[in-house]
Enzyme design. Structure first.
Site, PDB file in Angstrom:
ATOM      1  CB  THR A 188      -3.127  18.947 -34.952  1.00 21.15           C
ATOM      2  OG1 THR A 188      -3.147  19.402 -33.608  1.00 21.15           O
ATOM      3  CG2 THR A 188      -2.576  17.547 -35.037  1.00 21.15           C
ATOM      4  CB  SER A 189      -5.596  22.696 -37.968  1.00 20.50           C
ATOM      5  OG  SER A 189      -4.795  22.508 -39.103  1.00 20.50           O
ATOM      6  CB  THR A 190      -8.492  22.101 -34.141  1.00 19.48           C
ATOM      7  OG1 THR A 190      -8.704  20.702 -34.425  1.00 19.48           O
ATOM      8  CG2 THR A 190      -8.874  22.940 -35.335  1.00 19.48           C
TER       9      THR A 190
ATOM     10  CD  GLN B  44      -6.832  18.508 -36.796  1.00 20.61           C
ATOM     11  OE1 GLN B  44      -5.862  19.210 -36.578  1.00 20.61           O
ATOM     12  NE2 GLN B  44      -7.348  18.366 -38.003  1.00 20.61           N
TER      13      GLN B  44
END
Length: 188
Positions: A13-15, A18
């Site tokens: 996930t990007s961050t 999430q």
């Protein structure tokens, strides 16, 4: 003869915000019987060490398994590069969530479907960017768009005061949570 194929999962996930999506990917990879799962929470454009490790681990007959296409590649060119790395090891790629189908690039049909899906995904991203640019132009014309407020420059006085007090650049950057470029911009 024993099947030596190993399923290696990759979740991203990007961050760190999430968490639910991240955990859902891991559950899906475990349910697919991945023996090893590499996980990371980084932007698609950042250095992805766990992706590199997962590809390095692949051997002939193994498969790298991801839940969704966007968890793996940034664009068509990047997908092509990753697929070349995977195939050079004699391995395949499995994407679990493409509608109701699972795509496996160890088959000719799987490769075709993957190439079409990557192209469509890139097209959708480019269309989204165009709509965003059009929306920004319209908002600017209506006087509603001001752009992002630069946050580092609000700290310029603090940066200068800390530097004058003899605090090192690294400590100033760490203390104020800013990049090297922002640090030097504040000193101008």
């Amino acid at each position: 003869m024993e099947n030596t194929e190993m399923l290696i999962g990759y979740a991203r996930t990007s961050t760190i915000d999430q968490t639910a999506g991240y955990e859902a990917q891991v559950v899906e990879l475990e349910a697919y019987d991945c023996e090893r799962i590499f996980k990371e929470q980084v932007s698609a454009v950042a250095s992805r060490d766990e992706l590199t490790r997962s590809i390095d681990m692949l051997r002939t007959g193994d498969k790298l398994v991801v839940t969704k296409l966007d968890r793996l590649a940034r664009n068509v060119m990047h997908m092509g590069e990753l697929l070349q790395l995977i195939e050079a090891k004699g391995a395949g790629l499995v994407i679990l969530s493409l509608g109701s189908e699972t795509v496996d690039t160890s088959t000719a049909t799987g490769k075709l479907i993957l190439n079409m899906m990557v192209s469509v995904a890139q097209f959708e991203r480019e269309m989204m960017k165009e709509r965003q640019i059009e929306g920004i132009k319209r908002a600017k014309a209506e006087g509603k768009y001001k752009g992002r407020v630069p946050t580092a420059m609000k700290q310029a006085d603090q940066v200068k005061a800390l530097v004058e007090a003899g605090v090192t650049r690294v400590l100033v950057m760490e203390q104020l949570g800013m990049s090297k470029a922002s640090y030097y911009r504040c000193l101008k």
